[in-house]
Design an enzyme around this catalytic site. Structure first.
Site, PDB file in Angstrom:
ATOM      1  N   GLY A 239       0.785  -1.238   0.000  1.00 22.40           N
ATOM      2  CA  GLY A 239       0.000   0.000   0.000  1.00 22.40           C
ATOM      3  C   GLY A 239       0.815   1.286   0.000  1.00 22.40           C
ATOM      4  O   GLY A 239       0.390   2.286  -0.568  1.00 22.40           O
TER       5      GLY A 239
ATOM      6  N   ASP B 268       0.497   3.584   4.345  1.00 26.36           N
ATOM      7  CA  ASP B 268      -0.469   4.301   3.528  1.00 26.36           C
ATOM      8  C   ASP B 268      -1.567   4.925   4.375  1.00 26.36           C
ATOM      9  O   ASP B 268      -1.886   6.098   4.239  1.00 26.36           O
ATOM     10  CB  ASP B 268      -1.062   3.365   2.454  1.00 26.36           C
ATOM     11  CG  ASP B 268      -1.552   2.026   3.015  1.00 26.36           C
ATOM     12  OD1 ASP B 268      -1.503   1.824   4.246  1.00 26.36           O
ATOM     13  OD2 ASP B 268      -1.979   1.172   2.212  1.00 26.36           O
TER      14      ASP B 268
ATOM     15  N   ASP C 177      -5.952   3.044  10.241  1.00 27.88           N
ATOM     16  CA  ASP C 177      -7.388   2.777  10.309  1.00 27.88           C
ATOM     17  C   ASP C 177      -7.715   2.341  11.741  1.00 27.88           C
ATOM     18  O   ASP C 177      -7.842   3.176  12.639  1.00 27.88           O
ATOM     19  CB  ASP C 177      -7.715   1.720   9.251  1.00 27.88           C
ATOM     20  CG  ASP C 177      -9.183   1.369   9.149  1.00 27.88           C
ATOM     21  OD1 ASP C 177     -10.017   2.138   9.634  1.00 27.88           O
ATOM     22  OD2 ASP C 177      -9.507   0.317   8.564  1.00 27.88           O
TER      23      ASP C 177
ATOM     24  N   PHE D 137     -14.105   3.808   2.742  1.00 32.41           N
ATOM     25  CA  PHE D 137     -13.059   2.957   2.186  1.00 32.41           C
ATOM     26  C   PHE D 137     -12.511   3.633   0.929  1.00 32.41           C
ATOM     27  O   PHE D 137     -13.263   3.973   0.024  1.00 32.41           O
ATOM     28  CB  PHE D 137     -13.612   1.576   1.852  1.00 32.41           C
ATOM     29  CG  PHE D 137     -12.554   0.610   1.421  1.00 32.41           C
ATOM     30  CD1 PHE D 137     -11.739  -0.002   2.361  1.00 32.41           C
ATOM     31  CD2 PHE D 137     -12.352   0.332   0.075  1.00 32.41           C
ATOM     32  CE1 PHE D 137     -10.735  -0.885   1.970  1.00 32.41           C
ATOM     33  CE2 PHE D 137     -11.353  -0.551  -0.322  1.00 32.41           C
ATOM     34  CZ  PHE D 137     -10.548  -1.151   0.628  1.00 32.41           C
ATOM     35  N   VAL D 138     -11.196   3.830   0.876  1.00 32.85           N
ATOM     36  CA  VAL D 138     -10.588   4.551  -0.241  1.00 32.85           C
ATOM     37  C   VAL D 138      -9.613   3.669  -1.005  1.00 32.85           C
ATOM     38  O   VAL D 138      -9.064   2.713  -0.465  1.00 32.85           O
ATOM     39  CB  VAL D 138      -9.868   5.838   0.234  1.00 32.85           C
ATOM     40  CG1 VAL D 138     -10.860   6.839   0.794  1.00 32.85           C
ATOM     41  CG2 VAL D 138      -8.779   5.522   1.265  1.00 32.85           C
TER      42      VAL D 138
ATOM     43  N   ASP E   2      -5.448  -0.520  -2.425  1.00 35.04           N
ATOM     44  CA  ASP E   2      -6.186  -1.424  -3.294  1.00 35.04           C
ATOM     45  C   ASP E   2      -7.550  -1.781  -2.723  1.00 35.04           C
ATOM     46  O   ASP E   2      -7.829  -1.598  -1.542  1.00 35.04           O
ATOM     47  CB  ASP E   2      -5.403  -2.732  -3.462  1.00 35.04           C
ATOM     48  CG  ASP E   2      -5.429  -3.588  -2.188  1.00 35.04           C
ATOM     49  OD1 ASP E   2      -5.137  -3.034  -1.107  1.00 35.04           O
ATOM     50  OD2 ASP E   2      -5.758  -4.783  -2.269  1.00 35.04           O
TER      51      ASP E   2
ATOM     52  N   ARG F   6      -4.513   0.146  -7.319  1.00 33.90           N
ATOM     53  CA  ARG F   6      -3.314   0.740  -6.726  1.00 33.90           C
ATOM     54  C   ARG F   6      -2.673   1.759  -7.657  1.00 33.90           C
ATOM     55  O   ARG F   6      -2.002   2.677  -7.217  1.00 33.90           O
ATOM     56  CB  ARG F   6      -2.264  -0.341  -6.435  1.00 33.90           C
ATOM     57  CG  ARG F   6      -2.658  -1.331  -5.346  1.00 33.90           C
ATOM     58  CD  ARG F   6      -1.435  -2.143  -4.937  1.00 33.90           C
ATOM     59  NE  ARG F   6      -1.763  -3.350  -4.202  1.00 33.90           N
ATOM     60  CZ  ARG F   6      -1.987  -3.407  -2.896  1.00 33.90           C
ATOM     61  NH1 ARG F   6      -1.939  -2.306  -2.177  1.00 33.90           N
ATOM     62  NH2 ARG F   6      -2.270  -4.549  -2.305  1.00 33.90           N
TER      63      ARG F   6
HETATM   64  P1  5GP Z   1      -5.284  -0.892  10.495  1.00 36.05           P
HETATM   65  O1  5GP Z   1      -4.450  -2.036  10.989  1.00 36.05           O
HETATM   66  O2  5GP Z   1      -4.855   0.462  10.996  1.00 36.05           O
HETATM   67  O3  5GP Z   1      -6.754  -1.142  10.665  1.00 36.05           O
HETATM   68  O4  5GP Z   1      -5.180  -0.922   8.936  1.00 36.05           O
HETATM   69  C1  5GP Z   1      -4.152  -0.442   8.225  1.00 36.05           C
HETATM   70  C2  5GP Z   1      -4.156  -1.098   6.867  1.00 36.05           C
HETATM   71  O5  5GP Z   1      -5.494  -1.424   6.454  1.00 36.05           O
HETATM   72  C3  5GP Z   1      -3.649  -0.144   5.840  1.00 36.05           C
HETATM   73  O6  5GP Z   1      -2.253  -0.223   5.714  1.00 36.05           O
HETATM   74  C4  5GP Z   1      -4.366  -0.608   4.592  1.00 36.05           C
HETATM   75  O7  5GP Z   1      -3.655  -1.675   4.017  1.00 36.05           O
HETATM   76  C5  5GP Z   1      -5.675  -1.113   5.098  1.00 36.05           C
HETATM   77  N1  5GP Z   1      -6.736  -0.081   5.002  1.00 36.05           N
HETATM   78  C6  5GP Z   1      -7.335   0.598   5.994  1.00 36.05           C
HETATM   79  N2  5GP Z   1      -8.269   1.450   5.526  1.00 36.05           N
HETATM   80  C7  5GP Z   1      -8.246   1.296   4.190  1.00 36.05           C
HETATM   81  C8  5GP Z   1      -8.983   1.911   3.116  1.00 36.05           C
HETATM   82  O8  5GP Z   1      -9.846   2.789   3.264  1.00 36.05           O
HETATM   83  N3  5GP Z   1      -8.677   1.489   1.856  1.00 36.05           N
HETATM   84  C9  5GP Z   1      -7.730   0.535   1.593  1.00 36.05           C
HETATM   85  N4  5GP Z   1      -7.536   0.213   0.329  1.00 36.05           N
HETATM   86  N5  5GP Z   1      -7.024  -0.053   2.579  1.00 36.05           N
HETATM   87  C10 5GP Z   1      -7.272   0.328   3.849  1.00 36.05           C
HETATM   88 MG    MG Z   2      -1.285  -1.443   4.247  1.00 35.06          MG
END
Ligand code: 5GP
Ligand code: MG
Length: 196
Positions: free
Chosen positions: A57, A113, A116, A166-167, A173, A179
Site C-alpha cells: 500500500g 499508507d 485505520d 473505504f478509499v 487497493d 493501486r
Molecule cells: P489498520 O491495521 O490500521 O486497521 O489498517 C491499516 C491497513 O489497512 C492499511 O495499511 C491498509 O492496508 C488497510 N486499510 C485501511 N483502511 C483502508 C482503506 O480505506 N482502503 C484501503 N484500500 N485499505 C485500507
Molecule cells: Mg497497508
C-alpha cells in the site's frame, strides 16, 4: 470545488468504478512536500534514518516522500497484510522476520499508507522496539481515519485526516486492484463486493 475524475483512456475502466476523487494528485504532491519539511526538521538529529516501507500500500507514497527528503536515508521494506480481500481490517499481520534483523540499532521511520483501526502500526512498532531492537521508532502515514481506531495509536506524521469511507488509489487497493490510480478515490458501492 470537488475535483472530478479525469480518466486517461487506459484508466477508463478503473475510473468507471469510482464514486469521487477525495484527494487529487496536486493535493497529494503539495502535502508530501510539507511532510518532508516536517520530517527533515525533526529527524535530522537521528543519524542514518531508515525508512521502513510497509508494502504494497505505501509503495507510491514512500517513493514520492523519499524523493522529497534530502536527509541521508536507508530504505527497508516488508509486507504486511491485514485485509485479505475485504474492506475491514482483520488485524492479522504477516511480517518477514528476515527483514527485521536489518533494523537492529537503527532509527526507523515506518511509512504506511493509511491508519485505520491502528492494529497494523501498533503491532509493527511494538515488534520493531521489542523484537527487532530498533534504536527509535516513529511513523508517518499518508491518511488517518481517526474515527476508526480500535487500539490506541497515533502516527508522528499525518498527511491527511479523512473520514471512515473505504478509499483506493495511490497504492491503496480493493482486492488487489486500483493501486495504480494516481489519486485517492472512493468506490461506487457496486464496485465493492463482486459488483463487476
Ligand atoms: P489498520 O491495521 O490500521 O486497521 O489498517 C491499516 C491497513 O489497512 C492499511 O495499511 C491498509 O492496508 C488497510 N486499510 C485501511 N483502511 C483502508 C482503506 O480505506 N482502503 C484501503 N484500500 N485499505 C485500507
Ligand atoms: Mg497497508
Amino acid at each position: 470545488m470537488q475535483p472530478q475524475p479525469q480518466p486517461h483512456p487506459r484508466e477508463h475502466q478503473l475510473a468507471d468504478h469510482l464514486e469521487s476523487i477525495l484527494l487529487s494528485e496536486g493535493q497529494i504532491r503539495a502535502r508530501i512536500a510539507e511532510l518532508a519539511a516536517e520530517i527533515e526538521a525533526n529527524e535530522s538529529t537521528r543519524p542514518d534514518l531508515t525508512l521502513l516501507v510497509l508494502l504494497h500500500g505505501s509503495l507510491l507514497f514512500a517513493a514520492d516522500l523519499m524523493r522529497a527528503l534530502s536527509l541521508p536515508l536507508y530504505l527497508e521494506s516488508f509486507r504486511v497484510a491485514s485485509y485479505h480481500g475485504g474492506t475491514s481490517s482483520s488485524g492479522e499481520l504477516t511480517m518477514d522476520p528476515q527483514s527485521l534483523s536489518a533494523l537492529r540499532g537503527r532509527h526507523v521511520l515506518v511509512v504506511d499508507d493509511i491508519l485505520d483501526t491502528g492494529r497494523t502500526l501498533a503491532a509493527v512498532t511494538r515488534v520493531l522496539r521489542e523484537e527487532a531492537g530498533a534504536a527509535s521508532v516513529t511513523s508517518c502515514v499518508l491518511l488517518d481515519k481517526r474515527v476508526a481506531r480500535a487500539v490506541e495509536f497515533e502516527a508522528d506524521y499525518v498527511g491527511f485526516p479523512i473520514g471512515d469511507a473505504f478509499v483506493v488509489g495511490y497504492g491503496l487497493d480493493y482486492d488487489g486492484r486500483y493501486r495504480n490510480l494516481p489519486y485517492i478515490a472512493t468506490l461506487k458501492p457496486e464496485a465493492i463486493g463482486g459488483g463487476e
